[in-house]
Write an enzyme that holds these catalytic residues in place. Structure first.
Site, PDB file in Angstrom:
ATOM      1  N   THR A 168      32.908  37.550  42.041  1.00 24.17           N
ATOM      2  CA  THR A 168      34.364  37.571  41.885  1.00 24.17           C
ATOM      3  C   THR A 168      34.529  37.176  40.442  1.00 24.17           C
ATOM      4  O   THR A 168      33.585  36.644  39.850  1.00 24.17           O
ATOM      5  CB  THR A 168      34.985  36.525  42.832  1.00 24.17           C
ATOM      6  OG1 THR A 168      34.956  37.006  44.163  1.00 24.17           O
ATOM      7  CG2 THR A 168      36.414  36.157  42.473  1.00 24.17           C
ATOM      8  N   ARG A 196      40.824  42.693  55.652  1.00 26.74           N
ATOM      9  CA  ARG A 196      40.406  41.296  55.430  1.00 26.74           C
ATOM     10  C   ARG A 196      40.917  40.811  54.062  1.00 26.74           C
ATOM     11  O   ARG A 196      40.798  41.504  53.052  1.00 26.74           O
ATOM     12  CB  ARG A 196      38.877  41.221  55.484  1.00 26.74           C
ATOM     13  CG  ARG A 196      38.287  39.832  55.207  1.00 26.74           C
ATOM     14  CD  ARG A 196      37.872  39.673  53.761  1.00 26.74           C
ATOM     15  NE  ARG A 196      37.085  38.471  53.532  1.00 26.74           N
ATOM     16  CZ  ARG A 196      36.758  38.017  52.340  1.00 26.74           C
ATOM     17  NH1 ARG A 196      37.142  38.668  51.251  1.00 26.74           N
ATOM     18  NH2 ARG A 196      36.046  36.922  52.203  1.00 26.74           N
ATOM     19  N   VAL A 197      41.489  39.626  54.033  1.00 19.50           N
ATOM     20  CA  VAL A 197      41.938  39.019  52.777  1.00 19.50           C
ATOM     21  C   VAL A 197      41.140  37.739  52.561  1.00 19.50           C
ATOM     22  O   VAL A 197      40.960  36.945  53.492  1.00 19.50           O
ATOM     23  CB  VAL A 197      43.452  38.704  52.820  1.00 19.50           C
ATOM     24  CG1 VAL A 197      43.884  37.924  51.591  1.00 19.50           C
ATOM     25  CG2 VAL A 197      44.249  39.999  52.934  1.00 19.50           C
ATOM     26  N   GLY A 198      40.648  37.547  51.344  1.00 18.17           N
ATOM     27  CA  GLY A 198      39.849  36.365  51.037  1.00 18.17           C
ATOM     28  C   GLY A 198      40.614  35.325  50.245  1.00 18.17           C
ATOM     29  O   GLY A 198      41.834  35.409  50.058  1.00 18.17           O
ATOM     30  N   THR A 219      34.813  31.123  43.313  1.00 16.05           N
ATOM     31  CA  THR A 219      34.059  32.322  43.687  1.00 16.05           C
ATOM     32  C   THR A 219      33.113  31.940  44.810  1.00 16.05           C
ATOM     33  O   THR A 219      32.654  30.809  44.883  1.00 16.05           O
ATOM     34  CB  THR A 219      33.273  32.866  42.473  1.00 16.05           C
ATOM     35  OG1 THR A 219      32.291  33.806  42.957  1.00 16.05           O
ATOM     36  CG2 THR A 219      32.546  31.788  41.699  1.00 16.05           C
TER      37      THR A 219
HETATM   38  N1  GLY Z   1      35.580  34.945  47.069  1.00 15.51           N
HETATM   39  C1  GLY Z   1      35.899  36.293  47.242  1.00 15.51           C
HETATM   40  C2  GLY Z   1      36.095  36.681  48.613  1.00 15.51           C
HETATM   41  O1  GLY Z   1      35.518  36.096  49.527  1.00 15.51           O
HETATM   42  O2  GLY Z   1      36.854  37.586  48.868  1.00 15.51           O
END
Ligand code: GLY
Length: 299
Positions: A168, A196-198, A219
């Protein structure tokens, strides 16, 4: 490429630090990662020159990494299980706790700029999917063909299901006025379920800035970062004049032990000191600050 360190009349230091994602140490391509994060740090540093704002610095730095096909953000994003790109990004300015974010976007080349527009618009903090695309059109950001964001490298990665691709990108900066800003952008996790949202879209999780304390960009495994609200929690470790590297390390320990995931983070404290830590084999980092004549790229 040395530049005079920006300082204000009170001698306050400026700084910018960037990361290119916590993950595996590539068998090759380290030089490319080094050059990428160095270019991003310099873009941020240029934006800080002449009294420039931390917010502009973190946006400029992250855009460089989004445009670079080697990093998991913008062009070069990892693919969903359906072979599509769905990107998340967020940005925050720590004087007013102003923030903006987008999630599951596929039609913008630079999600961090769309997140910035959401922030500047002030009505909302987080826009997702087609609503975010409609907002992008309304504010005049050019539509981007999602096919242009997909690289052969990420097609191959999805096909072989390489599990460790947590890269990331992010940046944190403090300007000569003492304002701190942070920004994070990602394609997410390889093979993720569409929708999916992170953490990178979630203020407090992937990104946080409070000019009284510091700013953070995270990240790593998004679900784990969300569980411990990592970016905001990392700032707790700066209370009472905590050392930046020790604060970053304590936060990553929290991620591993309580969050049950791997990752890393960068931060800048209110005195302009930078720190970082990670639990993975590699996290490309570069920073530039008052007193340095060239970016530090410690890997
Ligand atoms: N850290 C990025 C994600 O898991 O989407």
């Amino acid at each position: 490429m040395a530049m005079a360190p920006p300082r204000d009349h009170a001698g306050r230091a400026s700084a910018v630090i960037v990361h290119g994602g916590a993950g595996a140490d590539p068998a090759d391509g380290r030089d490319e990662l080094r050059a990428g994060v160095q270019a991003a740090a310099l873009a941020g540093w240029r934006a800080l020159g002449g009294g420039g704002r931390a917010l502009d610095a973190v946006e400029a730095a992250v855009r460089v990494l989004e445009d670079h096909p080697r990093f998991n953000a913008g062009r070069g994003s990892v693919l969903t299980s359906a072979g599509t790109v769905e990107m998340d990004a967020s940005i925050m300015e720590g004087d007013r706790l102003a923030c903006g974010a987008v999630a599951a976007v596929s039609r913008v080349a630079n999600p961090i700029t769309l997140a910035r527009r959401v922030m500047d618009d002030e009505r909302h903090v987080l826009l997702v999917g087609d609503g975010a695309h409609a907002f992008a059109r309304a504010v005049g950001l050019p539509d981007c063909d999602p096919a242009l964001l997909i690289t052969d490298r990420q097609r191959a990665r999805l096909a072989t299901h390489v599990p460790d691709s947590r890269g990331t990108v992010g940046a944190v900066a403090i300007d000569r006025h003492g304002t701190i800003a942070a920004a994070t952008s990602t394609g997410g996790m390889v093979g993720k379920r569409p929708g999916r949202v992170g953490d990178s879209a979630l203020i407090g999780c992937g990104t946080y800035a409070d000019s009284a304390l510091g700013g953070v960009s995270c990240t790593g495994a998004g679900e784990a970062i969300i569980r411990v609200v990592l970016a905001r929690r990392a700032l707790d470790h700066l209370q009472g004049d905590g050392e930046p590297d020790a604060a970053a390390r304590a936060a990553v320990d929290l991620l591993v032990k309580q969050g049950r995931g791997e990752g890393g983070l960068i931060l800048v404290d209110a005195r302009g000191r930078v720190g970082y830590a990670y639990s993975t084999p590699l996290m490309p980092v570069a920073w530039m600050s008052s007193g340095l004549d060239a970016p530090r790229v410690p890997f």
